[in-house]
Each structure stands twice: as structure tokens, then as C-alpha cells.
Motif scaffolding. Structure first.
Motif, PDB file in Angstrom:
ATOM      1  N   THR A   1      -3.872   9.694   0.764  1.00  0.00           N
ATOM      2  CA  THR A   1      -4.128   9.256  -0.603  1.00  0.00           C
ATOM      3  C   THR A   1      -5.371   9.965  -1.145  1.00  0.00           C
ATOM      4  OG1 THR A   1      -3.210   7.074  -0.126  1.00  0.00           O
ATOM      5  CG2 THR A   1      -4.619   7.254  -2.061  1.00  0.00           C
TER       6      THR A   1
ATOM      7  N   THR B   1      -3.830   3.536  -0.504  1.00  0.00           N
ATOM      8  CA  THR B   1      -4.492   3.287   0.782  1.00  0.00           C
ATOM      9  C   THR B   1      -5.926   3.813   0.731  1.00  0.00           C
ATOM     10  OG1 THR B   1      -3.732   5.403   1.695  1.00  0.00           O
ATOM     11  CG2 THR B   1      -2.310   3.489   2.023  1.00  0.00           C
ATOM     12  N   ARG B   2      -6.760   3.340   1.656  1.00  0.00           N
ATOM     13  CA  ARG B   2      -8.176   3.729   1.663  1.00  0.00           C
ATOM     14  C   ARG B   2      -8.449   4.908   2.590  1.00  0.00           C
ATOM     15  NH1 ARG B   2     -11.790   0.742  -0.972  1.00  0.00           N
ATOM     16  NH2 ARG B   2     -11.178  -1.288  -1.812  1.00  0.00           N
ATOM     17  N   GLY B   3      -7.513   5.778   2.705  1.00  0.00           N
ATOM     18  CA  GLY B   3      -7.691   6.970   3.530  1.00  0.00           C
ATOM     19  C   GLY B   3      -6.678   8.025   3.175  1.00  0.00           C
ATOM     20  N   THR B   4      -6.741   9.153   3.856  1.00  0.00           N
ATOM     21  CA  THR B   4      -5.797  10.232   3.620  1.00  0.00           C
ATOM     22  C   THR B   4      -4.402   9.777   4.065  1.00  0.00           C
ATOM     23  OG1 THR B   4      -6.298  11.107   5.793  1.00  0.00           O
ATOM     24  CG2 THR B   4      -7.514  12.048   3.920  1.00  0.00           C
TER      25      THR B   4
ATOM     26  N   HIS C   1      -8.105   5.651  -3.850  1.00  0.00           N
ATOM     27  CA  HIS C   1      -8.350   4.720  -2.750  1.00  0.00           C
ATOM     28  C   HIS C   1      -8.588   3.302  -3.263  1.00  0.00           C
ATOM     29  CE1 HIS C   1      -9.727   7.947   0.404  1.00  0.00           C
ATOM     30  NE2 HIS C   1      -8.498   8.129  -0.040  1.00  0.00           N
TER      31      HIS C   1
ATOM     32  N   PRO D   1      -8.849  10.661  -2.832  1.00  0.00           N
ATOM     33  CA  PRO D   1     -10.009   9.752  -2.898  1.00  0.00           C
ATOM     34  C   PRO D   1     -10.087   8.941  -4.177  1.00  0.00           C
ATOM     35  CG  PRO D   1     -10.660  11.862  -1.968  1.00  0.00           C
ATOM     36  CD  PRO D   1      -9.233  12.029  -2.419  1.00  0.00           C
TER      37      PRO D   1
ATOM     38  N   TYR E   1       0.833  -1.203   0.000  1.00  0.00           N
ATOM     39  CA  TYR E   1       0.000   0.000   0.000  1.00  0.00           C
ATOM     40  C   TYR E   1       0.868   1.255   0.000  1.00  0.00           C
ATOM     41  CZ  TYR E   1      -4.149  -2.806   0.955  1.00  0.00           C
ATOM     42  OH  TYR E   1      -5.179  -3.707   0.847  1.00  0.00           O
TER      43      TYR E   1
END
Length: 293
Positions: free
Chosen positions: A51, A46-49, A56, A53, A8
């Protein structure tokens, strides 16, 4: 057969592409231990900051890395006042320099959709390390459309020297796959020779530059007659640089910094210094030196 891994990351690889970064030396060592020539590491947002949106959970790039260990601060302009870059370098200080990087251009690139369900352990490990995927799981990733990206060149002379040396070794082997910015056939080194007596005590250091430091050491040993005197020069450090001019500038800057320690009989020889002091000074000078890139 090449192995496939994933890890990630915070976002796109960049254009030119940054090296493959890690949170620490242990994670980088783990990668070097498990990677072989030709293996591919896919990066997933990654699925969050922080990164964005749009990235994600998406497959962003494919890396083929070398075993060249690099420091990410060598890839950032020291005059750049950008909080996001400073944060990234602080969070991921070490990296492996890539042989090649490809940006993923396929439309359907959601990682979880492509590889199917993975264990929570896979996802947890992928946050800091590379994680190997079995051939069946990896097959959809290898089928993704991609475009090759240029590889970022370090901004400091210290980093450029390391990459120049790696390029000289990798280019013939990879037949042009390894893209670099250095066309020189000879690598120039800032070198440090150490003079030791028969009891291995360090007496002095000789600072210079050459494309063959070992040859310089041999030349300095001729008048010493080591087998009689017990004194011998040997190569303590050879730091690659991207050009002869860079090596000359580093050498002269280093000698100026140690002007109070230079011998009157030979201004390229210094005494009263530790080897660690010389090491740190060379790295500091090379990272501050303007590269002209």
C-alpha cells in the motif's frame, strides 16, 4: 437498515473500480453469508507495503457488492506485463462484483480516528475478511464525502458473460444504480446438452449457442420420444456471453478443438469426452478470446 463493514486492502479501488477482492474462496463465502442487499463495505489501506504510504490506514472506498462471484484474472489484460498486477491477482484470486463503488473524497479519512479504538481481533480479521461495525461506530464512515466510480468490466469474454447476466437481473431492481456496459436485453449462452439413457449414463454432448438453451433441449427431445426410448437431452451447462457474436465464436472454437470427437451425422454432437473436459475447455477459450474492449 443497511449494515456496515470494513476490510483492509492494498490501495485505491481504481478508476474504473475493481471488484472487492479476497484472498480465498472461504473469505468470499464468509462475505456472501454476512452481506445483504444494500450493505456497505468500506476499504481501508493497510499500514505497510505494498500500500502506498499516503494510503496507510486511510478509508479509501465504499463498496456495495452483489452476490456474483468472479475471478480477478478476468479483469486483467492477458497481454499486460506488469509484475504488480500479477502479484495482486495471485494474492487475491477471487472477488465479488460490485453493484456500486464510491471513492472517498473527504479530507479527514484516517480510519482509526473516525471509528475510535477497535479490538486487536477486529484488525486481525479485517486483514482477510469483512468485519461488521456497530451502527454508532459506523456513523462517521457513512457521513464521509464520496464520488461514485465506474465499475471495471472484465477483460475476458468469460468474465463479461457473467457480468452481463448479472446486469440483466440487477438493472431493473436497482433502477440504474448498478452500472454496466451491456445494453442487450437478451443474454446469449454457449450451451452444452447431455444425452443420457434410462440408466442416466452420459452418451454424448450437443454444443451450441442460444438465448434459451432449455428451449433447444426441448426441441431436440421431440424426435427422441424420451418416454419410449429412455433417451433424453438435458441442459448440462449454459455459459453466458456478452453478445451473440461472442457466443458463436466460442461455439465454433470449441467444435474445432473437439473435431476428432464430432459425429459425422451431426457435427454439433461430440462423444468420447467427459463433462469436466468440456467445462475446462469453454472457460479456457473464453478467457483467451479477444473482447475488443
Amino acid at each position: 437498515m443497511a449494515k456496515v463493514f470494513f476490510t483492509y486492502v492494498w490501495g485505491q479501488p481504481g478508476d474504473p473500480a475493481w471488484p472487492l477482492t479476497f484472498a480465498g474462496k472461504a473469505e468470499r463465502t464468509h462475505a456472501k453469508k454476512h452481506l445483504s442487499e444494500g450493505d456497505i463495505v468500506f476499504t481501508v489501506g493497510t499500514r505497510g507495503t505494498p500500500t502506498p504510504p499516503a494510503d496507510h490506514g486511510r478509508v479509501l472506498a465504499a463498496y456495495m457488492v452483489s452476490d456474483l462471484e468472479v475471478n480477478t484474472r478476468d479483469y486483467v489484460d492477458p497481454n499486460l506485463d506488469d509484475a504488480s498486477w500479477i502479484q495482486a491477482v495471485t494474492r487475491f484470486p477471487v472477488a465479488l462484483h460490485p453493484v456500486g463503488v464510491w471513492g472517498i473524497t473527504s479530507a479527514n479519512i484516517v480510519f482509526s480516528t473516525l471509528v475510535g479504538p477497535l479490538t486487536p481481533k477486529h484488525h486481525l480479521q479485517g486483514q482477510s475478511r469483512i468485519v461488521e461495525l456497530d451502527p454508532v461506530t459506523a456513523e462517521p464512515l457513512l457521513a464521509l464525502e464520496r464520488r461514485q466510480l465506474p465499475v471495471a468490466v472484465p477483460k475476458t469474454v468469460f468474465g463479461q458473460g457473467l457480468v452481463a447476466k448479472a446486469n440483466s437481473k440487477l438493472a431493473p431492481k436497482h433502477q440504474g444504480v448498478f452500472s454496466g456496459a451491456f445494453a442487450q436485453h437478451e443474454i446469449w449462452y454457449v450451451y452444452v446438452l447431455v444425452l443420457k439413457d434410462a440408466k442416466r449414463k452420459e452418451l454424448a454432448f450437443k454444443i451450441g449457442y442460444s438465448h434459451d438453451p432449455a428451449l433447444r433441449a426441448a426441441a431436440h427431445n421431440i424426435p427422441l420420444a424420451p418416454e419410449v426410448t429412455g433417451l433424453k437431452w438435458s441442459v448440462y451447462l449454459e455459459q453466458p456471453t456478452p453478445s451473440e457474436d461472442s457466443a458463436r465464436v466460442v461455439e465454433q472454437t470449441l467444435l474445432t478443438r473437439f473435431s476428432k470427437n464430432r459425429l459425422t451425422s451431426n457435427g454439433e454432437i461430440v462423444s468420447g469426452l467427459s463433462s469436466t473436459t468440456i467445462d475446462a475447455s469453454i472457460a479456457d477459450i473464453m478467457r483467451k478470446q479477444e473482447t475488443g474492449t
